[in-house]
Design a protein around this motif. Structure first.
Motif, PDB file in Angstrom:
ATOM      1  N   ASP A  65     -42.496   8.532   5.259  1.00 54.77           N
ATOM      2  CA  ASP A  65     -41.083   8.278   5.535  1.00 54.77           C
ATOM      3  C   ASP A  65     -40.540   9.428   6.379  1.00 54.77           C
ATOM      4  OD1 ASP A  65     -38.537   7.242   5.511  1.00 54.77           O
ATOM      5  OD2 ASP A  65     -38.033   7.998   3.517  1.00 54.77           O
ATOM      6  N   ALA A  68     -43.441   5.713  10.218  1.00 59.45           N
ATOM      7  CA  ALA A  68     -42.082   5.187  10.252  1.00 59.45           C
ATOM      8  C   ALA A  68     -41.609   5.002  11.678  1.00 59.45           C
ATOM      9  CB  ALA A  68     -41.144   6.121   9.510  1.00 59.45           C
ATOM     10  N   LYS A 113     -37.720   3.637  13.653  1.00 59.18           N
ATOM     11  CA  LYS A 113     -36.307   3.492  13.329  1.00 59.18           C
ATOM     12  C   LYS A 113     -35.637   2.615  14.369  1.00 59.18           C
ATOM     13  CE  LYS A 113     -32.140   6.227  12.351  1.00 59.18           C
ATOM     14  NZ  LYS A 113     -31.579   7.591  12.273  1.00 59.18           N
ATOM     15  N   VAL A 148     -37.576   2.165   8.767  1.00 60.30           N
ATOM     16  CA  VAL A 148     -37.000   2.833   7.596  1.00 60.30           C
ATOM     17  C   VAL A 148     -35.510   2.526   7.435  1.00 60.30           C
ATOM     18  CG1 VAL A 148     -38.687   4.697   7.561  1.00 60.30           C
ATOM     19  CG2 VAL A 148     -36.624   4.927   8.971  1.00 60.30           C
ATOM     20  N   LEU A 157     -40.965  -0.247   5.957  1.00 57.68           N
ATOM     21  CA  LEU A 157     -41.947   0.753   5.542  1.00 57.68           C
ATOM     22  C   LEU A 157     -42.660   0.306   4.269  1.00 57.68           C
ATOM     23  CD1 LEU A 157     -43.150   3.529   6.186  1.00 57.68           C
ATOM     24  CD2 LEU A 157     -41.440   4.529   4.648  1.00 57.68           C
ATOM     25  N   LEU A 185     -46.148   7.495  -1.055  1.00 57.10           N
ATOM     26  CA  LEU A 185     -45.090   7.566  -0.050  1.00 57.10           C
ATOM     27  C   LEU A 185     -44.651   9.017   0.081  1.00 57.10           C
ATOM     28  CD1 LEU A 185     -44.868   4.622  -1.438  1.00 57.10           C
ATOM     29  CD2 LEU A 185     -42.687   4.498  -0.234  1.00 57.10           C
ATOM     30  N   GLY A 200     -41.990  11.613   1.490  1.00 54.90           N
ATOM     31  CA  GLY A 200     -40.623  11.681   1.987  1.00 54.90           C
ATOM     32  C   GLY A 200     -40.043  13.058   1.784  1.00 54.90           C
ATOM     33  N   VAL A 242     -36.564   7.547   0.307  1.00 53.10           N
ATOM     34  CA  VAL A 242     -37.964   7.216   0.102  1.00 53.10           C
ATOM     35  C   VAL A 242     -38.166   6.490  -1.226  1.00 53.10           C
ATOM     36  CG1 VAL A 242     -38.552   9.415  -1.004  1.00 53.10           C
ATOM     37  CG2 VAL A 242     -40.330   8.129   0.195  1.00 53.10           C
ATOM     38  N   HIS A 270     -37.612   2.870  -0.722  1.00 53.87           N
ATOM     39  CA  HIS A 270     -38.827   2.233  -0.209  1.00 53.87           C
ATOM     40  C   HIS A 270     -39.854   2.051  -1.331  1.00 53.87           C
ATOM     41  CE1 HIS A 270     -37.303   2.583   3.832  1.00 53.87           C
ATOM     42  NE2 HIS A 270     -37.237   3.907   3.759  1.00 53.87           N
TER      43      HIS A 270
END
Length: 701
Positions: free
Chosen positions: A97, A125, A127, A188, A221, A289, A291, A312, A315
């Protein structure tokens, strides 16, 4: 009909107001509040999956790396090393992330790219942005279009794109070499609800670099992490709920989490032959994950369970829901549910009398609605709550306002009109069901009461008009008390006469018994009034009463603007004739056999005989109530017995014996008048030589 019109008017008004509030978005906001209440209740909440782990780049990680010569942003070699360590342990997927869109050291970027190319289970990721269409350049736009085309359009083959998935135009991708190397990219961006709180998550979004029709879609994500772990893309892009409600596992930091720095330290410890902080095997088959959550780099979002929920972890929650297949499902239409709630609220108030009953019904409906919504939430379904609850409140409140403003006025007018000639219990029934006294009538079995005041003319000549009016008002007031006590309805006053009825509009009582008791009690009242007049030196009066039970048409009779609650029919006429027959027999109360057979319990009486009434072919048997059984003196009981014996002789054909018995009774102070009539009639028959059949034929009232 009046209630139906009111019900429809209130329901229409509540529905219109409800739809207006819905159009303004206010109900949506209320619905979100009720949804948050369900979230915070914890009902149906399950623990997070053990195979979803978050590796935090926290402040401690940054401080440690800074102390060792790595200031943030760190070289890509750091991520390359951690990715390798996680994959050595058998991680199922690793999702970053982090947006790797800034160029670092070329050598480090190349190493990270090589690691990504060798690790098909990694996801980076991207955006979405609104300030441009496509990527930074034509080449990047083409690569993004190729990814969107490869993922394919959203929705089942041949079906339109789900309405909840917006079309994205611009995007920021990782660096070219990193994007080339990464098999999976996931956006994300997370969209909040109308109140800026994050509850929903997009599985995928449609993408097109220009204004043409969408050429494909890109995964989020969480979806990219799922795909990196080996999941099939088809079920994801063909979901009906591309934007779903998150089934939160708890507040922030609920998922298993590790510190990124300890991953880095663990890797170095293993290289140095030392014990790792986190053994690589700990991450076997895990979705990891990575982040950031450190000072100056906070990625936080308000959610129903926390105002500072890390991005995160949103997600991670979405990934957990996709893996478990238990994302919350929204069912039901809020507008339809609101209208239904309004109809139920209106129906509850209009169907039940008073205030307590409807209020309890509304409370029960609201409790059932709330309980059902929470139960459904526990089962993984989100049903509308605010809309039907508000509809219930609007419908109920509007109905109460209607009843106060419209029906309340009518009830007050009706109460003022009826309270003077209805018992409180009867009046309560009328007020609860005003349709029972609407213009018109119905066939009912009732008991009719008629009274007339003998001696009134002489009294009127003895006292002045004002005193006469005062006397009548007092007389009617006192005479009506026993009638009302027996739940009778004062039909009307006709000069000095009273007409009352029992058995309507209130049902379910022995109205014949009530009529007989009322006659006895009213006769006692009249006797007291007569004694008072004698004591005052004024002419005496005597009340004669007739009571009969039978079918009649009962209801409001008259014009639309002026009507009376009354009864009409032969039953009314016969009761009136029985009242008049008292004069012929020297009695005070006469009741028909129909009334007596149904209302004799607890009452002592004597049979007057068979009476032929004008207008009726067959004679009727008539009785004279004397007293309530508990009040009957021994002497009176003996008189009643002697009277019955005389009648038995008469009907046995012993006219001589009957005449003698009646003559013996004629001298008694009470009841002697009737016995004298019998003795006279038997004497007449003996003189004329004609046999008498025992039927009294009255040609006049």
């Amino acid at each position: 009909m009046r209630n139906l019109k009111g019900l429809l008017a209130v329901a229409a008004g509540a529905t219109a107001l409800l739809l207006t509030l819905h159009g303004l978005g206010l109900i949506e906001r209320l619905e979100l509040i009720t949804l948050d209440a369900r979230y915070t209740s914890g009902v149906g909440r399950s623990a997070p999956r053990e195979d979803v782990v978050i590796a935090w780049i926290d402040q401690e990680s940054m401080d440690y790396m800074d102390e060792n010569g790595f200031s943030f942003p760190w070289p890509r070699s750091v991520y390359e090393a951690v990715l390798g360590y996680l994959n050595e342990g058998g991680a199922r997927a690793v999702a970053f992330d982090l947006l790797f869109d800034q160029r670092g050291l070329a050598e480090d970027d190349e190493q990270f790219a090589a690691a990504l190319e060798a690790a098909p289970n990694a996801a980076l990721a991207l955006k979405f942005v609104q300030f441009r269409a496509g990527g930074r350049n034509a080449d990047e736009t083409a690569r993004l279009a190729a990814r969107a085309s490869a993922f394919g359009p959203l929705g089942s083959p041949g079906t339109p794109r789900p309405s909840g998935a917006p079309v994205e135009r611009g995007a920021v991708l990782p660096l070219d070499d990193l994007e080339h190397a990464a098999q999976w990219l996931g956006f994300v961006n997370i969209r909040p609800d109308a109140d800026k709180v994050y509850r929903r998550y997009d599985v995928a979004r449609a993408w097109s670099g220009d204004a043409a029709a969408p050429i494909g879609a890109l995964p989020s994500l969480a979806a990219a992490a799922l795909l990196a772990g080996g999941a099939d893309a088809a079920p994801l892009k063909e979901r009906d709920d591309q934007r779903f409600l998150l089934n939160f596992r708890g507040p922030d930091y609920t998922f298993e989490h590790v510190k990124f720095v300890n991953l880095f330290v663990s890797m170095n410890n293993v290289a140095d032959g030392l014990e790792p902080v986190y053994p690589a095997a700990r991450f076997k088959d895990k979705y990891v994950l990575i982040g950031i959550h450190a000072e100056g780099y906070e990625d936080i979002h308000p959610t129903p369970l926390s105002r500072t929920f890390p991005g995160v972890e949103l997600h991670a929650t979405a990934l957990d829901n996709l893996l478990a297949g238990d994302a919350l499902r929204e069912v039901g239409d809020g507008r339809a549910a609101g209208v239904l709630g309004a109809l139920l609220g209106v129906a509850a108030v209009f169907a039940l009398p008073g205030v307590v009953g409807p209020s309890l019904a509304l409370a029960a409906l609201l409790a059932a609605l709330i309980g059902g919504a929470f139960a459904a939430f526990g089962a993984g379904y989100v049903v509308p709550l605010a809309a039907p609850a508000l509809g219930l409140a609007l419908g109920g409140a509007g109905s109460f306002v209607w009843r106060v403003a419209i029906e309340g006025r009518e009830r007050r007018e009706m109460k003022r009109a009826f309270s003077s000639y209805m018992a409180p219990e009867v009046l309560a029934e009328v007020l609860a069901h005003p349709e029972h006294v609407a213009l018109g009538g119905e066939a009912r079995e009732v008991t009719l009461f008629f009274s007339d005041l003998a001696g009134f003319t002489g009294l009127a000549e003895h006292i002045g008009p004002e005193a006469l009016v005062r006397f009548l008002n007092d007389y009617f007031t006192r005479m009506c008390e026993p009638l009302l006590a027996e739940r009778g309805v004062i039909d009307k006053f006709i000069g000095d006469a009273i007409m009352a009825l029992f058995g309507a509009p209130l049902r379910g009582m022995n109205h014949a018994h009530q009529g007989v008791r009322a006659a006895l009690l009213a006769s006692d009242v009249s006797a007291h009034i007569a004694a008072e007049l004698r004591a005052a030196g004024r002419p005496a009066i005597e009340t004669r009463i007739g009571v009969h039970t039978g079918p009649a048409i009962v209801g409001n009779m008259g014009s639309a603007k002026r009507f009376d609650y009354t009864a009409i029919g032969d039953t009314v006429n016969l009761a009136s004739r029985l009242e008049g027959a008292n004069k012929a027999f020297g009695t005070r109360i006469l009741v028909s056999e129909t009334t007596w057979s149904a209302g004799r319990e607890g009452v002592a009486a004597r049979e007057v005989g068979l009476v032929g009434v004008k207008g009726r072919e067959a004679p009727i048997r008539v009785f004279e109530p004397w007293a309530l059984e508990g009040d009957l003196a021994a002497a009176d009981r003996a008189l009643l017995g002697r009277h019955d014996e005389a009648l038995v002789r008469l009907r046995a054909g012993d006219a001589v014996g009957a005449r003698a018995a009646f003559e013996a009774l004629a001298g008694e102070p009470r009841g002697g008048a009737l016995a004298a009539r019998y003795a006279e009639r038997l004497a007449l028959a003996a003189t004329s030589g004609e046999a008498w059949d025992g039927v009294w034929r009255l040609d006049a009232k």
